[in-house]
Each structure stands twice: as structure tokens, then as C-alpha cells.
Write a protein that holds these residues in place. Structure first.
Motif, short mmCIF file in Angstrom:
data_model
loop_
_atom_site.label_atom_id
_atom_site.label_comp_id
_atom_site.label_asym_id
_atom_site.label_seq_id
_atom_site.Cartn_x
_atom_site.Cartn_y
_atom_site.Cartn_z
N PHE A 76 -2.62 -0.98 9.21
CA PHE A 76 -2.05 -1.39 8.04
C PHE A 76 -2.76 -2.60 7.35
O PHE A 76 -2.25 -2.94 5.94
CB PHE A 76 -0.65 -1.85 8.48
CG PHE A 76 0.13 -1.05 9.07
CD1 PHE A 76 0.52 0.25 8.87
CD2 PHE A 76 0.87 -1.47 10.46
CE1 PHE A 76 1.19 1.04 9.31
CE2 PHE A 76 1.63 -0.39 11.03
CZ PHE A 76 1.77 0.85 10.43
N GLY A 77 -3.80 -2.93 7.99
CA GLY A 77 -4.51 -4.14 7.52
C GLY A 77 -3.94 -5.40 7.89
O GLY A 77 -2.91 -5.49 8.35
N LYS A 104 -8.33 -4.37 4.85
CA LYS A 104 -7.72 -3.07 4.15
C LYS A 104 -7.48 -2.10 5.53
O LYS A 104 -8.36 -2.07 6.11
CB LYS A 104 -8.48 -2.43 3.34
CG LYS A 104 -8.29 -3.25 1.67
CD LYS A 104 -8.84 -2.26 0.56
CE LYS A 104 -8.50 -3.03 -0.63
NZ LYS A 104 -9.25 -2.10 -1.62
N GLY A 105 -6.40 -1.70 5.73
CA GLY A 105 -6.12 -0.86 6.95
C GLY A 105 -6.29 0.61 6.38
O GLY A 105 -6.75 0.91 5.38
N ILE A 106 -6.12 1.54 7.48
CA ILE A 106 -6.80 2.93 6.88
C ILE A 106 -5.82 3.55 5.90
O ILE A 106 -6.34 4.56 5.14
CB ILE A 106 -6.84 3.66 8.42
CG1 ILE A 106 -5.27 3.86 8.96
CG2 ILE A 106 -7.83 3.31 9.24
CD1 ILE A 106 -5.16 4.84 9.94
N GLY A 117 6.26 4.97 1.28
CA GLY A 117 4.88 5.01 0.77
C GLY A 117 4.24 3.78 0.47
O GLY A 117 3.44 3.63 -0.38
N THR A 118 4.61 2.64 1.37
CA THR A 118 4.25 1.29 1.10
C THR A 118 3.87 0.89 2.59
O THR A 118 4.55 1.26 3.56
CB THR A 118 5.23 0.40 0.75
OG1 THR A 118 6.60 0.38 1.52
CG2 THR A 118 5.85 0.82 -0.84
N GLU A 170 4.39 -5.98 -0.08
CA GLU A 170 4.51 -4.53 0.25
C GLU A 170 3.33 -3.80 -0.73
O GLU A 170 3.41 -4.08 -2.09
CB GLU A 170 5.71 -3.55 0.16
CG GLU A 170 6.67 -3.88 1.06
CD GLU A 170 7.99 -3.12 0.91
OE1 GLU A 170 8.42 -2.74 -0.16
OE2 GLU A 170 8.81 -3.00 1.93
N ILE A 171 2.56 -3.01 -0.28
CA ILE A 171 1.39 -2.53 -0.81
C ILE A 171 1.69 -0.65 -1.00
O ILE A 171 1.72 -0.35 0.02
CB ILE A 171 0.17 -2.60 -0.28
CG1 ILE A 171 -0.09 -4.31 -0.31
CG2 ILE A 171 -1.09 -2.03 -1.06
CD1 ILE A 171 -1.40 -4.54 0.43
N ARG A 172 1.81 -0.23 -2.28
CA ARG A 172 2.08 1.14 -2.38
C ARG A 172 0.54 1.93 -2.19
O ARG A 172 -0.32 1.51 -2.35
CB ARG A 172 2.59 1.46 -3.73
CG ARG A 172 2.88 2.89 -3.97
CD ARG A 172 3.85 3.16 -5.27
NE ARG A 172 4.94 2.69 -5.11
CZ ARG A 172 6.05 3.18 -4.46
NH1 ARG A 172 5.79 4.22 -3.63
NH2 ARG A 172 7.02 2.67 -4.33
#
Length: 480
Positions: free
Chosen positions: A224-225, A239-241, A273-274, A283-285
């Protein structure tokens, strides 16, 4: 009933006789700016499709006047329109049937709002992608006979591998989640790559992540980073995968090995999807297609309390079994040809295999499957002078390797009138690979198909069992 929308928003037709469900989501669609039409049967849906251009059609399978698959079958060729099946009766066979018509996805009642939101976002993203429509792009990868083109396929012509390839090809035309199951070495990563290359995401990244290859303390950060300062050593934003696979396909290999405490977080990502980075608040989409893989039986892990049942059901929407090599031995000559070609390109020389060596390969059980065959062929190429014979294969029940190394004048340890024992042949092969790698043990282990720890163990054993070791052509000794 119809809801208005701002210009440019998705136009959606929902075909479902479940009034409580459709009525309850009208306000949601309206608040998100979608234009929504709801009808209750096939006849009304057919009339609506003739009146307006819809970006998305949500279809219940069980309608008063027939199956929703009928509507999809008759209208699937319309350009720029995506179909999503909704049903209260999830089954693998239903999913397979739906994939015949290249549906975008497959939702199970009760529909989760977060999952629906994720679906709409993915369709909106695909709609904005420049170039040809998704179905047209996916269809262009297939010939008139429906076969995948050369170079984008699995190696083999056996019924077992053709069945798997057919399922993977159907799945590739959608964003449906795929669960690959099979023994170690059967080619699950190759299969996942095939799904990616045949999909509308082919121009995006393909990221493979082994859930068992990193410590539990770091896996959350890798998935998830993390934000700067979120833990000791976090000197910057990472940044995660999921973010690194944006717009592409993410393979989660050995999924059953994921720590139980992280499975809840993964389930949430799949449904919404986040992602939320470790130490973050926002939250990052993410727009990622998921393919999971395992060489275990997930249900055994569920029964042992090591894998969440809800995550299993979320991942196994479309399971594909990768066959073991022993069940498709007719593919072995094609696989051998492929690996010989790869070795020839690397070494810039030609290799061939004798009929006797081919017969020896056919008689082996292949517990390590295609990966084992690849390693056997790479070693055989190293040991042969160009034509591979049975003694170059070094299979477990093979006992001799008569040809001495160039420049070797005295008998190798353990050799006699009946040739060199398998242990000593292994010794020669390891030293030769080390020489080819200029003594670099990490590279040598990779070429031998073993771990660095295993290589060190072998070298220590050789040093103890073979006191009169000769130097090989590059002067590399086991203890060096």
C-alpha cells in the motif's frame, strides 16, 4: 425511471426487477452525476437500447421474461457499450458463460456500494482512454477462428493447456478477477502475463508480487506504500505495488501466504478500489486488474483459520487451473524447443537434442513441472558440446557423465571404470557454472535454479567429500 446528469457523465441502463435495490440506489447515481434509466424486463430493455446510447448496462440474470444473457448476446456487438452481470446466485459456470460475451465484470447481490463505485470508476477510466474501444481492441487480438495470435499464447497443443488458455483468453476480455491455481512451476506467472497482454490494459504495467517473499513487517508498506516519517527508516514517500500497477495488471502470487491481519486491508482495496498508505490519512484511488495465484488449496487455509473466507470468495470469481507437466507430456517437445532457442540466443550458439535424450525427458515424472524442465535444459546446454545426450540431463536416476572437461587430465574424484557418479557430475556442473559467472555465486545460483544458500551448502559439501578437487578451467574452487 430516469435520472439526469451533468454533460459528459456515464449513461447507465439498469435492467432488474428488484425494485427495492434499484430504487434504493437512484439517489446514489444522481449524487454521483450519472444518468440512469431503470427497466424491469428484457422487452423494456431492448426498447431502451434502441432509443439511447448507453455507456454501461447492468443486467440481472433472472428477469421475468428470460435470462439477462439473452440481452447481452443480442446487443454485445454495440460499440462503446459495456455490460455487467448482476445476480444473486454466484457460480463459476455463470461467470464462464458470461465471459463468452465479453462482459466487463460480474457482481453478486447484495451489491456493495463501494464495489459498485469502484466498478463505475473503472468504466469511466476505460471510457476516457484514448484509442479504440476496449472490446474492439481485445477482439483485434484474436483471429477469425477465435484463437490467440502467435507470440501471445501458452506453449503447447495438449487439451489440458488449450483448455486453460481458452479460459484465460475469455477472462482477458474483461476486468474480472482471476484466481490461478496449480502446482509450483506450472507457469502461473506466464498465465497472468497472458491475461495482461490480451487485455485492454496491455499498454499499462504488469507487476508481479510474491506475498511470501518479504517479511510480514514490510509487506503492508510494499502493498500500500507509506508516507515519509511513518516508521523508522521511512525517509520519503513510497508508492506501493497497487499504485505502481496503475492502469495495468497486478499478480498477487502465493496469495495464501499473506499475513491474516493484512487480508482485511486487501479485501477493502478490492471492494473500494482505493488504498491508504501506511502513516497516511488520504485514500488514493487505484485502477488495477487483480490476478491472484497459489499452489495451495485455499479452502484448507480457510479451515485452518489462516485465510479469510470473504477474501477467498472475492478472489475466486474466475478460477483457472494450470495443469502439471506430467498431464501434458505431448507438449514437452515444444517446450524443449523453446528453451533450447532461449539458450541458443543467450550463448550465441546452436543446440540440438538427441532422440535418446528426448525419450529420457518423456520418462521423467517432472515434480517441478515446467520450471524444472527449464532448469534441466539450461544445465544440459552448459554441459553439452552442442547436442544434448541423456547423460547431460542430470536427472535424479541418471548415473554417468563420461566426457571430461577440456584440459582435465586426471580422473575426477569418485570416477571409475563405470563413469562418474551423479554427485561428481553435479560437482563438475556447479564449478563450470561458477566459471561462466566469473565466480559470482549469486549469478551462478540464479543460473542453476537454486537459492544462494543451497549453492553455499553444496560447495561446503563438495569441499568436505571431495578433498582432491581439481581447479576448473577458470581456476574456481568450491571454497572460493
Amino acid at each position: 425511471m430516469t435520472q439526469g446528469s451533468r454533460s459528459g457523465a456515464l449513461r447507465v441502463l439498469w435492467v432488474d426487477d428488484d425494485y427495492d435495490l434499484t430504487h434504493g440506489l437512484i439517489q446514489y447515481f444522481s449524487s454521483q452525476g450519472y444518468l440512469l434509466d431503470c427497466v424491469e424486463d428484457l422487452a423494456s430493455a431492448t426498447r431502451q437500447l434502441g432509443k439511447a446510447d448507453y455507456d454501461l448496462v447492468l443486467v440481472d440474470l433472472d428477469l421475468p421474461d428470460g435470462s439477462g444473457l439473452t440481452l447481452i448476446r443480442d446487443a454485445v456487438h454495440s460499440q462503446g457499450r459495456e455490460f455487467v452481470i448482476i445476480t444473486g446466485h454466484s457460480s463459476v459456470m455463470t461467470a464462464v458463460e458470461a465471459l463468452r460475451y465479453q462482459v466487463f465484470d460480474y457482481l453478486v447481490k447484495p451489491v456493495q456500494l463501494a464495489e459498485l463505485d469502484n466498478l463505475l470508476a473503472r468504466i469511466g477510466s476505460a471510457r476516457k482512454t484514448p484509442g479504440a474501444p476496449r472490446k474492439a481492441a481485445a477482439g483485434a487480438l484474436r483471429s477469425a477462428s477465435g484463437a490467440t495470435p502467435a507470440g501471445i499464447r501458452l506453449i503447447g497443443d495438449s487439451p489440458a493447456i488449450k483448455h486453460a488458455e481458452n479460459l484465460l483468453t475469455r477472462a482477458a476480455a474483461t476486468d474480472i478477477t482471476v484466481l490461478l491455481q496449480g502446482e509450483s512451476g506450472t507457469g502461473k506467472e506466464v498465465a497472468a502475463s497472458l491475461v495482461h497482454r490480451l487485455s485492454h490494459r496491455a499498454a499499462g504495467p504488469f507487476v508481479a508480487y510474491n506475498c511470501a517473499a518479504i517479511s510480514p513487517a514490510l509487506i503492508a508498506s510494499e502493498l500500500f506504500g507509506h508516507e515519509k516519517g511513518s516508521f523508522t527508516g521511512a525517509s520519503g514517500t513510497h508508492k506501493g505495488i497497487f499504485e505502481r500497477a496503475e492502469g495495468g495488471t497486478l499478480l498477487l502470487d502465493e496469495i495464501t501466504e499473506m499475513p491474516l491481519e493484512l487480508q482485511v486491508s486487501l479485501l477493502r482495496v478490492l471492494e473500494t478500489g482505493t488504498v491508504m498508505r501506511v502513516g497516511g490519512d488520504n485514500e488514493i484511488r487505484v485502477n488495477v486488474r487483480i490476478v491472484a495465484a497459489t499452489n495451495r488449496d485455499p479452502m484448507l487455509y480457510v479451515k485452518d483459520g489462516k485465510f479469510r473466507l470473504d477474501l477467498y470468495y472475492r478472489l475466486q470469481v474466475f478460477p483457472v487451473a494450470m495443469p502439471p507437466l506430467r498431464s501434458r507430456l505431448q507438449d514437452l517437445p515444444l517446450l524443449v524447443e523453446y528453451f533450447l532457442g532461449h539458450s541458443a540466443a543467450t550463448a550465441q550458439r546452436k543446440y540440438a537434442i538427441s532422440p535418446a535424450a528426448t525419450a529420457r525427458l518423456q520418462s521423467h515424472h517432472w515434480p517441478g513441472n515446467v520450471r524444472e524442465l527449464r532448469n534441466v535444459m539450461e544445465r544440459a546446454c552448459l554441459l553439452s558440446g552442442g547436442t544434448i545426450e541423456p547423460e547431460h540431463l542430470l536427472l535424479p536416476d541418471l548415473g554417468v557423465l563420461d566426457e571430461p572437461l577440456p584440459g582435465e587430465n586426471k580422473p575426477r574424484p569418485g570416477s571409475g571404470s563405470k563413469g562418474t557418479l551423479l554427485r561428481d557430475a553435479e560437482y563438475v556442473m556447479v564449478l563450470q557454472v561458477l566459471a561462466d559467472c566469473n565466480g559470482n555465486k549469486t549469478r551462478a545460483a540464479a543460473r542453476l535454479g537454486i537459492s544462494l544458500k543451497t549453492l553455499y551448502n553444496k560447495l561446503r559439501r563438495f569441499d568436505g567429500e571431495l578433498p582432491e578437487q581439481p581447479h576448473d578451467v577458470a581456476g574456481v574452487r568450491p571454497g572460493n
